[in-house]
Design a protein around this motif. Structure first.
Motif, PDB file in Angstrom:
ATOM      1  N   ALA A   1       0.836  -1.203   0.000  1.00 31.05           N
ATOM      2  CA  ALA A   1       0.000   0.000   0.000  1.00 31.05           C
ATOM      3  C   ALA A   1       0.876   1.261   0.000  1.00 31.05           C
ATOM      4  CB  ALA A   1      -0.929  -0.009   1.209  1.00 31.05           C
ATOM      5  N   GLY A   2       1.977   1.221   0.745  1.00 28.05           N
ATOM      6  CA  GLY A   2       2.901   2.366   0.771  1.00 28.05           C
ATOM      7  C   GLY A   2       3.540   2.615  -0.586  1.00 28.05           C
ATOM      8  N   THR A   3       3.989   1.540  -1.250  1.00 29.76           N
ATOM      9  CA  THR A   3       4.598   1.705  -2.575  1.00 29.76           C
ATOM     10  C   THR A   3       3.583   2.224  -3.584  1.00 29.76           C
ATOM     11  OG1 THR A   3       4.215  -0.622  -3.086  1.00 29.76           O
ATOM     12  CG2 THR A   3       6.387  -0.031  -2.208  1.00 29.76           C
ATOM     13  N   LEU A   4       2.342   1.693  -3.523  1.00 29.18           N
ATOM     14  CA  LEU A   4       1.304   2.175  -4.443  1.00 29.18           C
ATOM     15  C   LEU A   4       0.977   3.639  -4.182  1.00 29.18           C
ATOM     16  CD1 LEU A   4      -1.129  -0.891  -4.589  1.00 29.18           C
ATOM     17  CD2 LEU A   4       0.485  -0.121  -6.338  1.00 29.18           C
ATOM     18  N   LEU A   5       0.928   4.014  -2.911  1.00 22.97           N
ATOM     19  CA  LEU A   5       0.672   5.411  -2.569  1.00 22.97           C
ATOM     20  C   LEU A   5       1.811   6.307  -3.064  1.00 22.97           C
ATOM     21  CD1 LEU A   5      -1.271   7.321  -1.072  1.00 22.97           C
ATOM     22  CD2 LEU A   5       0.128   6.973   0.965  1.00 22.97           C
ATOM     23  N   GLY A   6       3.056   5.851  -2.930  1.00 17.18           N
ATOM     24  CA  GLY A   6       4.207   6.616  -3.433  1.00 17.18           C
ATOM     25  C   GLY A   6       4.157   6.787  -4.944  1.00 17.18           C
ATOM     26  N   ARG A   7       3.810   5.684  -5.639  1.00 19.26           N
ATOM     27  CA  ARG A   7       3.689   5.766  -7.102  1.00 19.26           C
ATOM     28  C   ARG A   7       2.604   6.755  -7.504  1.00 19.26           C
ATOM     29  NH1 ARG A   7       3.810  -0.529  -9.070  1.00 19.26           N
ATOM     30  NH2 ARG A   7       5.960  -0.966  -8.457  1.00 19.26           N
ATOM     31  N   ALA A   8       1.484   6.710  -6.789  1.00 17.93           N
ATOM     32  CA  ALA A   8       0.385   7.621  -7.106  1.00 17.93           C
ATOM     33  C   ALA A   8       0.804   9.079  -6.880  1.00 17.93           C
ATOM     34  CB  ALA A   8      -0.835   7.285  -6.245  1.00 17.93           C
ATOM     35  N   GLN A   9       1.532   9.328  -5.796  1.00 17.99           N
ATOM     36  CA  GLN A   9       1.993  10.693  -5.537  1.00 17.99           C
ATOM     37  C   GLN A   9       2.973  11.162  -6.607  1.00 17.99           C
ATOM     38  OE1 GLN A   9       3.544  10.608  -1.565  1.00 17.99           O
ATOM     39  NE2 GLN A   9       1.550  11.097  -0.629  1.00 17.99           N
ATOM     40  N   ARG A  10       3.908  10.273  -7.011  1.00 15.25           N
ATOM     41  CA  ARG A  10       4.854  10.648  -8.078  1.00 15.25           C
ATOM     42  C   ARG A  10       4.122  10.925  -9.384  1.00 15.25           C
ATOM     43  NH1 ARG A  10       8.050   6.787  -5.482  1.00 15.25           N
ATOM     44  NH2 ARG A  10       7.397   5.132  -6.885  1.00 15.25           N
ATOM     45  N   TYR A  11       3.124  10.098  -9.699  1.00 15.19           N
ATOM     46  CA  TYR A  11       2.349  10.284 -10.921  1.00 15.19           C
ATOM     47  C   TYR A  11       1.612  11.627 -10.871  1.00 15.19           C
ATOM     48  CZ  TYR A  11      -1.148   9.583 -14.537  1.00 15.19           C
ATOM     49  OH  TYR A  11      -1.947   9.739 -15.637  1.00 15.19           O
ATOM     50  N   ILE A  12       1.002  11.938  -9.739  1.00 12.39           N
ATOM     51  CA  ILE A  12       0.287  13.212  -9.599  1.00 12.39           C
ATOM     52  C   ILE A  12       1.268  14.384  -9.726  1.00 12.39           C
ATOM     53  CG2 ILE A  12      -0.941  14.653  -7.924  1.00 12.39           C
ATOM     54  CD1 ILE A  12      -2.364  12.087  -6.991  1.00 12.39           C
ATOM     55  N   ASN A  13       2.454  14.272  -9.110  1.00 16.93           N
ATOM     56  CA  ASN A  13       3.452  15.344  -9.224  1.00 16.93           C
ATOM     57  C   ASN A  13       3.929  15.510 -10.661  1.00 16.93           C
ATOM     58  OD1 ASN A  13       3.360  16.009  -6.514  1.00 16.93           O
ATOM     59  ND2 ASN A  13       5.055  14.646  -5.963  1.00 16.93           N
ATOM     60  N   ASP A  14       4.117  14.380 -11.393  1.00 20.59           N
ATOM     61  CA  ASP A  14       4.515  14.459 -12.803  1.00 20.59           C
ATOM     62  C   ASP A  14       3.446  15.156 -13.638  1.00 20.59           C
ATOM     63  OD1 ASP A  14       6.879  13.193 -12.251  1.00 20.59           O
ATOM     64  OD2 ASP A  14       6.208  11.211 -12.955  1.00 20.59           O
ATOM     65  N   VAL A  15       2.186  14.828 -13.376  1.00 19.59           N
ATOM     66  CA  VAL A  15       1.080  15.461 -14.115  1.00 19.59           C
ATOM     67  C   VAL A  15       1.042  16.957 -13.817  1.00 19.59           C
ATOM     68  CG1 VAL A  15      -1.429  15.577 -14.313  1.00 19.59           C
ATOM     69  CG2 VAL A  15      -0.283  13.359 -14.341  1.00 19.59           C
TER      70      VAL A  15
ATOM     71  N   ALA B   1       3.563  18.838 -12.900  1.00 18.19           N
ATOM     72  CA  ALA B   1       4.719  19.452 -13.555  1.00 18.19           C
ATOM     73  C   ALA B   1       4.470  19.633 -15.046  1.00 18.19           C
ATOM     74  CB  ALA B   1       5.972  18.603 -13.328  1.00 18.19           C
ATOM     75  N   GLU B   2       3.867  18.623 -15.686  1.00 16.83           N
ATOM     76  CA  GLU B   2       3.558  18.729 -17.110  1.00 16.83           C
ATOM     77  C   GLU B   2       2.572  19.848 -17.392  1.00 16.83           C
ATOM     78  OE1 GLU B   2       2.397  15.426 -19.750  1.00 16.83           O
ATOM     79  OE2 GLU B   2       3.753  14.221 -18.521  1.00 16.83           O
ATOM     80  N   VAL B   3       1.553  19.938 -16.552  1.00 10.95           N
ATOM     81  CA  VAL B   3       0.550  20.988 -16.727  1.00 10.95           C
ATOM     82  C   VAL B   3       1.195  22.367 -16.553  1.00 10.95           C
ATOM     83  CG1 VAL B   3      -1.522  22.003 -15.699  1.00 10.95           C
ATOM     84  CG2 VAL B   3      -1.424  19.554 -16.138  1.00 10.95           C
ATOM     85  N   SER B   4       2.051  22.509 -15.545  1.00 15.44           N
ATOM     86  CA  SER B   4       2.698  23.816 -15.340  1.00 15.44           C
ATOM     87  C   SER B   4       3.637  24.147 -16.504  1.00 15.44           C
ATOM     88  CB  SER B   4       3.455  23.832 -14.012  1.00 15.44           C
ATOM     89  OG  SER B   4       4.541  22.924 -14.048  1.00 15.44           O
ATOM     90  N   LYS B   5       4.339  23.125 -17.047  1.00 12.03           N
ATOM     91  CA  LYS B   5       5.201  23.372 -18.217  1.00 12.03           C
ATOM     92  C   LYS B   5       4.378  23.812 -19.415  1.00 12.03           C
ATOM     93  CE  LYS B   5       9.003  20.258 -17.110  1.00 12.03           C
ATOM     94  NZ  LYS B   5       9.703  19.010 -17.482  1.00 12.03           N
TER      95      LYS B   5
END
Length: 165
Positions: free
Chosen positions: A32-46, A48-52
């Motif tokens: 659950a921790g790894t999945l939560l980390g992946r989800a947070q990284r994915y949200i941060n990437d999205v 960052a892309e939107v801000s770019k």
């Protein structure tokens, strides 16, 4: 957003302990921790892309505005150049068609040459009227020397090292 307090997290933990069991709970928590980390990284990437993309859109708008301003300046310069050249053409046509002689309107090239020669002669007499010995005595420089050349002239000369042998 979901409001999770300490009491709700404790309740979820107790239910998970009962349902999953104490043997599998650490493995499930890690997953659950790894999945939560992946989800947070994915949200941060999205994010960052939107801000770019937003920055790129702003830069494109700015580039478009600057390009339009440059085109406007170029057109205004071209227009003023055309207006000026047209005025000069009309003035040239008026001068050629007018009855006034060139001696009244323009100075002849002979007069310009004579004035330039007189100017050079007057300048020469101004500069050569003072003797060079007087100029030297009163500090007027004859030759200009750069600062680095002046420093090199007054710099102490290095002596070769003295050898004991």
């Amino acid at each position: 957003m979901i409001d999770l307090g300490i009491s709700k997290l404790a309740l979820i933990g107790v239910v998970a302990l009962i349902v999953i069991g104490p043997e599998k709970l650490p493995r499930v928590a890690r997953m659950a921790g790894t999945l939560l980390g992946r989800a947070q990284r994915y949200i941060n990437d999205v994010k960052a892309e939107v801000s770019k993309e937003i920055e790129l859109d702003e830069l494109r708008k700015m580039q478009k505005d600057v390009q339009e301003a440059a085109n406007n300046v170029e057109q205004s310069v071209a227009q003023s150049w055309n207006d000026t050249s047209e005025e000069l053409r009309t003035i040239g046509q008026d001068v050629t068609t007018s009855d006034a002689t060139s001696s009244e309107v323009f100075v002849s090239t002979e007069q310009l040459a004579r004035k330039a020669k007189d100017f050079r002669r007057k300048k020469l007499t101004k500069t050569s009227a003072i003797p060079s010995w007087y100029k030297n005595r009163h500090g007027q420089r004859q030759h200009i020397v750069s600062g680095s050349a002046r420093m090199a002239r007054h710099r102490a000369k290095s002596r070769p090292p003295i050898s004991f042998f």
